[in-house]
Design a protein around this motif. Structure first.
Motif, short mmCIF file in Angstrom:
data_model
loop_
_atom_site.label_atom_id
_atom_site.label_comp_id
_atom_site.label_asym_id
_atom_site.label_seq_id
_atom_site.Cartn_x
_atom_site.Cartn_y
_atom_site.Cartn_z
N LEU A 57 1.01 -1.28 -0.12
CA LEU A 57 -0.09 0.03 -0.02
C LEU A 57 0.82 1.24 0.05
CD1 LEU A 57 -2.67 -1.23 2.44
CD2 LEU A 57 -3.10 -0.89 -0.13
N GLU A 58 1.89 1.27 0.76
CA GLU A 58 2.84 2.34 0.89
C GLU A 58 4.12 2.34 0.21
OE1 GLU A 58 3.15 3.43 5.07
OE2 GLU A 58 1.05 3.04 5.48
N ARG A 59 4.57 1.41 -0.13
CA ARG A 59 6.04 1.18 -0.70
C ARG A 59 6.06 0.85 -2.27
NH1 ARG A 59 7.70 3.92 3.16
NH2 ARG A 59 8.30 2.76 5.10
N MET A 60 4.93 0.35 -2.68
CA MET A 60 4.88 -0.18 -4.15
C MET A 60 3.48 0.18 -4.50
SD MET A 60 6.46 -3.84 -3.60
CE MET A 60 6.94 -4.46 -5.17
N SER A 61 3.54 0.33 -5.94
CA SER A 61 1.91 0.63 -6.49
C SER A 61 1.50 -0.77 -6.90
CB SER A 61 2.12 1.62 -7.70
OG SER A 61 3.00 1.27 -8.68
N ILE A 62 1.03 -1.62 -6.00
CA ILE A 62 0.40 -2.71 -6.26
C ILE A 62 -1.06 -2.48 -6.74
CG2 ILE A 62 -0.09 -5.25 -5.75
CD1 ILE A 62 2.90 -4.52 -6.14
N GLY A 63 -1.61 -3.22 -7.70
CA GLY A 63 -2.83 -2.99 -7.91
C GLY A 63 -3.70 -3.57 -7.07
N PRO A 64 -5.23 -2.96 -6.97
CA PRO A 64 -5.83 -3.62 -5.77
C PRO A 64 -6.41 -5.22 -6.01
CG PRO A 64 -7.14 -2.06 -7.20
CD PRO A 64 -5.63 -2.05 -7.68
N GLU A 65 -6.36 -5.62 -7.31
CA GLU A 65 -6.60 -7.12 -7.51
C GLU A 65 -5.65 -7.78 -6.97
OE1 GLU A 65 -4.67 -5.34 -11.00
OE2 GLU A 65 -6.42 -4.73 -10.03
N TRP A 66 -4.38 -7.37 -6.93
CA TRP A 66 -3.22 -8.28 -6.63
C TRP A 66 -2.89 -8.28 -5.13
CZ3 TRP A 66 -1.14 -11.68 -9.27
CH2 TRP A 66 -1.29 -12.13 -10.63
N ARG A 67 -3.53 -7.07 -4.65
CA ARG A 67 -3.32 -6.81 -3.19
C ARG A 67 -4.40 -7.75 -2.62
NH1 ARG A 67 -3.48 -1.10 -4.11
NH2 ARG A 67 -5.46 -1.16 -3.39
N ALA A 68 -5.66 -7.90 -3.10
CA ALA A 68 -6.89 -8.66 -2.66
C ALA A 68 -6.21 -10.08 -2.89
CB ALA A 68 -7.99 -8.55 -3.56
N ALA A 69 -5.53 -10.60 -3.66
CA ALA A 69 -5.01 -11.74 -4.00
C ALA A 69 -4.18 -12.05 -2.86
CB ALA A 69 -4.34 -11.89 -5.35
N VAL A 70 -3.20 -11.39 -2.29
CA VAL A 70 -2.13 -11.71 -1.47
C VAL A 70 -3.11 -11.70 -0.02
CG1 VAL A 70 -0.08 -11.10 -0.34
CG2 VAL A 70 -0.34 -10.93 -2.96
N LEU A 71 -3.46 -10.34 0.19
CA LEU A 71 -4.27 -10.21 1.58
C LEU A 71 -5.39 -10.69 1.93
CD1 LEU A 71 -3.45 -6.09 1.87
CD2 LEU A 71 -1.93 -8.13 2.57
N VAL A 72 -6.28 -11.01 0.97
CA VAL A 72 -7.33 -11.81 1.08
C VAL A 72 -7.20 -13.05 0.92
CG1 VAL A 72 -9.75 -12.11 0.51
CG2 VAL A 72 -8.75 -9.57 0.88
N GLY A 73 -6.69 -13.47 -0.21
CA GLY A 73 -6.58 -14.82 -0.67
C GLY A 73 -5.46 -15.74 0.00
N VAL A 74 -4.32 -15.25 -0.27
CA VAL A 74 -3.02 -16.21 0.41
C VAL A 74 -3.03 -15.96 1.89
CG1 VAL A 74 -0.68 -16.32 0.90
CG2 VAL A 74 -1.64 -15.72 -1.42
N LEU A 75 -3.17 -14.95 2.53
CA LEU A 75 -3.07 -14.68 4.09
C LEU A 75 -4.57 -15.08 4.88
CD1 LEU A 75 -0.62 -11.64 4.18
CD2 LEU A 75 -0.08 -14.01 4.81
N GLY A 76 -5.46 -14.66 3.98
CA GLY A 76 -6.87 -15.04 4.58
C GLY A 76 -6.98 -16.52 4.63
N SER A 77 -6.40 -17.31 3.87
CA SER A 77 -6.66 -18.84 3.81
C SER A 77 -5.35 -19.55 4.56
CB SER A 77 -6.69 -19.49 2.57
OG SER A 77 -5.47 -19.50 1.79
N PHE A 78 -4.22 -18.59 4.89
CA PHE A 78 -3.13 -19.17 5.57
C PHE A 78 -3.41 -19.10 7.04
CE2 PHE A 78 0.94 -18.35 7.76
CZ PHE A 78 1.69 -19.55 7.45
N THR A 79 -4.20 -17.79 7.51
CA THR A 79 -4.28 -17.72 8.82
C THR A 79 -5.47 -18.59 9.16
OG1 THR A 79 -5.71 -15.67 8.46
CG2 THR A 79 -3.07 -15.67 9.29
N THR A 80 -5.65 -18.90 10.50
CA THR A 80 -6.91 -19.99 10.72
C THR A 80 -7.77 -19.62 11.93
OG1 THR A 80 -5.13 -20.90 11.96
CG2 THR A 80 -5.45 -21.83 9.81
N PHE A 81 -8.23 -18.49 11.97
CA PHE A 81 -8.92 -18.08 13.20
C PHE A 81 -10.18 -18.89 13.41
CE2 PHE A 81 -12.02 -15.59 15.67
CZ PHE A 81 -11.21 -15.22 16.68
N SER A 82 -10.91 -19.55 12.42
CA SER A 82 -11.95 -20.64 12.54
C SER A 82 -11.26 -21.96 13.22
CB SER A 82 -12.59 -20.63 11.35
OG SER A 82 -11.90 -21.31 10.29
N THR A 83 -10.22 -22.00 12.89
CA THR A 83 -9.59 -23.30 13.54
C THR A 83 -9.07 -23.11 14.83
OG1 THR A 83 -8.52 -24.01 11.31
CG2 THR A 83 -7.66 -25.18 13.32
#
Length: 125
Positions: A57-83
């Protein structure tokens, strides 16, 4: 919108596999007497989301779809609050209140500390 959904899906698949590999590796070393694997991925995920949010968000100009892929997709499924919630409930049901409370306290405190450290480190880049 379709591109974003596809990228989130692909990121989610990757994050889920990484969660499985990381948590089973931790359990192989630490045993299953305490939810160490879930605690590890939640703390590691908190650290990573702190770093990557700042970098993306602050250092690179990564498009919103790629931010969503990493922050929501990768890390959203990597972390396990439901577990985490299910494992904590199992500890409570087994009468292991001290372990359940320890898991809650460690998860909240370590994950908050990890995301703070991640944001700090991300801002240093």
């Amino acid at each position: 919108m379709l591109k974003t959904l596809v990228l989130i899906s692909l990121g989610g698949a990757f994050g889920a596999v990484m969660r499985y590999l990381a948590s089973t590796s931790v359990y192989a070393v630490m045993g299953r007497g305490f939810p160490y694997g879930t605690l590890f991925v939640n703390v590691a995920g908190s650290l990573l989301i702190g770093i990557l949010a700042i970098v993306m968000l602050e250092r690179m100009s990564i498009g919103p779809e790629w931010r969503a892929a990493v922050l929501v997709g990768v890390l959203g499924s990597f972390t396990t609050f439901s577990t985490f919630s299910l494992e904590t409930l199992y500890l409570i049901e087994q009468g292991e209140m001290m372990r359940a409370m320890t898991n809650i306290a460690l998860s909240v405190l370590l994950c908050l500390a990890a995301v703070w450290l991640g944001v700090f480190l991300g801002r240093q880049l």
